[in-house]
Design an enzyme around this catalytic site. Structure first.
Site, PDB file in Angstrom:
ATOM      1  N   THR A   1       0.886  -1.180  -0.041  1.00 58.60           N
ATOM      2  CA  THR A   1      -0.120   0.136  -0.178  1.00 58.60           C
ATOM      3  C   THR A   1       0.951   1.233   0.105  1.00 58.60           C
ATOM      4  OG1 THR A   1       0.013   0.283   2.330  1.00 58.60           O
ATOM      5  CG2 THR A   1      -1.733  -1.278   1.417  1.00 58.60           C
TER       6      THR A   1
ATOM      7  N   GLU B   1      -5.884  -3.826  -0.411  1.00 56.27           N
ATOM      8  CA  GLU B   1      -6.160  -4.821   0.603  1.00 56.27           C
ATOM      9  C   GLU B   1      -7.402  -5.746  -0.063  1.00 56.27           C
ATOM     10  OE1 GLU B   1      -5.732  -1.669   1.223  1.00 56.27           O
ATOM     11  OE2 GLU B   1      -4.644  -1.460   3.181  1.00 56.27           O
TER      12      GLU B   1
ATOM     13  N   LYS C   1     -15.457  18.490   9.442  1.00 61.00           N
ATOM     14  CA  LYS C   1     -16.264  18.725  10.316  1.00 61.00           C
ATOM     15  C   LYS C   1     -16.509  20.044  10.785  1.00 61.00           C
ATOM     16  CE  LYS C   1     -18.242  15.496  13.604  1.00 61.00           C
ATOM     17  NZ  LYS C   1     -17.889  14.329  14.676  1.00 61.00           N
TER      18      LYS C   1
ATOM     19  N   TRP D   1     -20.828  17.016   9.141  1.00 61.55           N
ATOM     20  CA  TRP D   1     -19.867  16.300   8.241  1.00 61.55           C
ATOM     21  C   TRP D   1     -20.130  16.982   6.882  1.00 61.55           C
ATOM     22  CZ3 TRP D   1     -19.016  10.474   8.872  1.00 61.55           C
ATOM     23  CH2 TRP D   1     -18.322  10.150  10.284  1.00 61.55           C
TER      24      TRP D   1
HETATM   25  P1  ADP Z   1      -6.819   1.513  -5.152  1.00 59.63           P
HETATM   26  O1  ADP Z   1      -6.298   2.831  -5.717  1.00 59.63           O
HETATM   27  O2  ADP Z   1      -6.530   0.251  -6.179  1.00 59.63           O
HETATM   28  O3  ADP Z   1      -8.544   1.641  -5.184  1.00 59.63           O
HETATM   29  P2  ADP Z   1      -5.741   1.909  -2.751  1.00 59.63           P
HETATM   30  O4  ADP Z   1      -5.419   0.642  -1.757  1.00 59.63           O
HETATM   31  O5  ADP Z   1      -4.435   2.547  -3.301  1.00 59.63           O
HETATM   32  O6  ADP Z   1      -6.357   1.053  -3.969  1.00 59.63           O
HETATM   33  O7  ADP Z   1      -6.813   2.895  -2.310  1.00 59.63           O
HETATM   34  C1  ADP Z   1      -7.941   2.743  -1.772  1.00 59.63           C
HETATM   35  C2  ADP Z   1      -8.796   3.908  -1.426  1.00 59.63           C
HETATM   36  O8  ADP Z   1      -8.888   4.664  -2.611  1.00 59.63           O
HETATM   37  C3  ADP Z   1     -10.065   3.509  -0.822  1.00 59.63           C
HETATM   38  O9  ADP Z   1     -10.286   3.044   0.424  1.00 59.63           O
HETATM   39  C4  ADP Z   1     -10.835   4.856  -1.111  1.00 59.63           C
HETATM   40  O10 ADP Z   1     -10.368   5.759  -0.084  1.00 59.63           O
HETATM   41  C5  ADP Z   1     -10.114   5.187  -2.426  1.00 59.63           C
HETATM   42  N1  ADP Z   1     -11.111   4.874  -3.702  1.00 59.63           N
HETATM   43  C6  ADP Z   1     -10.941   3.999  -4.527  1.00 59.63           C
HETATM   44  N2  ADP Z   1     -11.782   3.896  -5.309  1.00 59.63           N
HETATM   45  C7  ADP Z   1     -12.707   4.837  -5.082  1.00 59.63           C
HETATM   46  C8  ADP Z   1     -13.973   5.552  -5.817  1.00 59.63           C
HETATM   47  N3  ADP Z   1     -14.395   4.866  -6.702  1.00 59.63           N
HETATM   48  N4  ADP Z   1     -14.452   6.650  -4.890  1.00 59.63           N
HETATM   49  C9  ADP Z   1     -13.784   7.006  -3.925  1.00 59.63           C
HETATM   50  N5  ADP Z   1     -12.940   6.705  -3.188  1.00 59.63           N
HETATM   51  C10 ADP Z   1     -12.049   5.559  -3.789  1.00 59.63           C
END
Ligand code: ADP
Length: 547
Positions: free
Chosen positions: A186, A331, A444, A449
């Protein structure tokens, strides 16, 4: 009583065997670092994956040892996906956009024995090789005659010369499907990076699920362009789902700019593409002024960050392309939800359908999810209550590689373990999930929120705005107030007051940002996401007007 069906472990080698036997002539096209195009077919991938396995055997690389890649999306990377994992080693895809020091840290932590890299990344390899004592073999992903002389990298080999010495016959070993197959760190925005360690079972189940019509909907009729990198959560699993379905794959190599992507889509009759919003933003910015249209592109999966409505609208209305909004995480292998309508939505007016399609989508079978409040209590699926999003399932991590920091899971009142995503979301009665924020990005104001994603989406709907990030800043009365940090499109103009006026009627008055800060660029992380932590640092001396 046990069922009496055959018990075959789910192994990645079975995917490439299948692709070879049933889709042997299915095309794989790659733009190479060398600048030219390479074409061959699934049967060639299978043959060279076997040569990779033989090559690793010839070096005596043990079962479960790690092979790292620093590589773009391309055919050699694909061969490593199958050859390394298929032979029982672990493919460790490293993100080359990280700082060399972080890359060295990750390589050491993973104890990589082999590192295969595209020549674009030779400077990184030169910078780290002296600090990576576990790596015994450095392999440049190039033809024998392209191996750089005097690179200073000890024992550097050409991948193609290495493969040329290997037999193309190989019996894939059969082992427990829970064996580790690949790993991905990550980004480590908090503390050191942590690795998700995928298994053959999690990867094949994810590949099946990803191909379903309401998920990515991948089929043998598709020509797929994964712009999402193979070093980023296995390009969302597309290489595996493509082998499982026999889809054609088109790889962009290092050329990720709007013009190159557009030309590739047209030249290779791409029907389907996948990437993060920032990449598609570049594509649209290239196409619009030139009045370009797509001839073959029908669908695109957009995820990794929230996909702004303006982008979904532009794809649909201006270019006739369906956008599938996806959410997931490293993850989670990574797919968690995809947004597609249900039968009962088909007769809704277009704008009602759009309201649904903007959400991150419905859970895929295999991903169980719920939202909880501050005390861990379950919140209703009513589309209004927002809480911490928890997930569980066979392709969600149980623990990180080497288990540092203990189990990431939380236990609910029933004793069931869940992975906390760090996202805040609502889930409606039909099961459509909508992310309102990362928990650490939530703003906030006066105890209420404000969704930074909503505020950003409105800004990027303005024709002069290229990119927008909403962050909270200190306010003596309200604790925090939102401001929006904006990058304008080239040659476009909008003033602070015009943009603030643009918010009127689009969101509640108290949610309208207090200020607009124009910048030349918003810092992006290694996976193309806005780095709000860095942005907050850059604006640490910022004060709201009048304070
Ligand atoms: P990836 O970028 O492959 O989805 P990461 O582990 O780098 O995986 O990041 C995951 C995070 O990215 C998620 O927990 C979320 O906060 C954000 N994320 C992923 N897809 C979206 C989406 N479609 N809309 C909003 N946030 C997203």
């Amino acid at each position: 009583m046990l069922g009496l069906m055959q018990n075959q472990p789910l192994l990645i080698s079975s995917l490439i065997d299948f692709a070879e036997r049933h889709h042997g002539d299915g095309e794989i096209v790659s733009r190479r670092v060398e600048g030219d195009f390479h074409r061959y077919a699934w049967r060639d991938v299978a043959q060279r994956a076997r040569q990779v396995a033989n090559g690793l055997d010839s070096w005596g690389l043990g079962f479960g040892e790690r092979v790292a890649t620093l590589a773009w999306n391309g055919y050699r990377h694909l061969e490593l996906y199958f050859g390394v994992s298929g032979s029982g080693r672990v493919l460790h895809t490293v993100n080359p956009r990280l700082h060399p020091e972080q890359i060295a840290w990750i390589v050491n932590h993973a104890e990589d024995q082999v590192l295969c890299f595209d020549l674009s990344f030779l400077p990184i390899v030169q910078a780290i090789q002296a600090n990576c004592p576990t790596v015994k073999h450095w392999v440049a992903l190039c033809d024998a005659d392209k191996l750089p002389a005097g690179s200073g990298v000890p024992g550097l080999k050409s991948y193609d010369a290495w493969l040329a010495d290997q037999a193309s016959t190989y019996q894939w070993p059969v082992f427990d499907e829970n064996t580790a197959s690949s790993m991905c760190y990550t980004s480590g925005t908090t503390g050191n990076p942590k690795a998700a360690l995928y298994s053959h079972r999690s990867t094949t189940l994810h590949a099946y699920a990803a191909a379903l019509p309401d998920v990515m909907g991948i089929s043998a009729r598709d020509a797929i362009l994964p712009v999402v990198p193979m070093f980023h959560v296995n390009a969302w699993g597309i290489p595996y789902s493509a082998a499982l379905t026999g889809a054609k794959l088109v790889f962009p190599g290092p050329a990720m700019d709007g013009k190159s992507i557009y030309e590739l889509i047209e030249a290779e009759k791409v029907s389907y593409a996948a990437g993060v919003p920032t990449v598609w933003q570049m594509l649209l910015m290239h196409m619009k002024p030139a009045g370009l249209k797509f001839s073959t592109l029908k669908r695109t999966v957009i995820g990794g960050s929230a996909c702004p409505p303006a982008m979904i609208n532009a794809f649909r209305d201006d270019y006739g392309v369906e956008v599938l909004h996806a959410w997931g995480m490293t993850e989670m292998s990574p797919l968690g939800t995809l947004c597609t309508l249900k039968n009962k939505h088909l007769d809704l007016p277009k704008d009602e359908q759009m309201k649904i399609l903007l959400k991150q989508g419905r859970a895929i079978y295999g991903v169980d999810m719920k939202i909880v409040g501050a005390n861990g209590e379950d919140l209703p699926f009513d589309g209004k209550a927002a809480g911490d999003l928890l997930v569980r399932g066979p392709w969600v991590v149980r623990e990180y590689f080497k288990g540092e920091g203990g189990s990431p899971l939380v236990r609910d009142a029933q004793g069931v373990e869940w992975f906390p995503t760090g996202d805040v979301a609502t889930i409606d009665a039909d099961g459509f999930m909508q992310i309102t924020d990362r928990s650490k990005d939530v703003i906030k104001s006066g105890g209420e929120w404000i969704s930074s994603i909503d505020i950003e989406n409105i800004a990027v709907a303005h024709p002069a705005v290229a990119m927008a990030a909403c962050i909270g800043v200190f306010h003596p009365k309200w604790d925090e107030r939102p401001i929006v940090v904006v990058v304008k499109k080239p040659n476009a103009e909008v003033s602070r007051d015009e943009l603030l006026k643009f918010y009127e009627g689009k969101t509640a008055k108290w949610q309208i940002p207090d200020d607009v800060v124009f910048v030349d660029a918003i810092p992006l992380g290694a996976t193309g996401k806005m780095l709000k932590t860095r942005l907050r640092e850059q604006l640490k001396d910022y004060r709201l007007p009048g304070l």
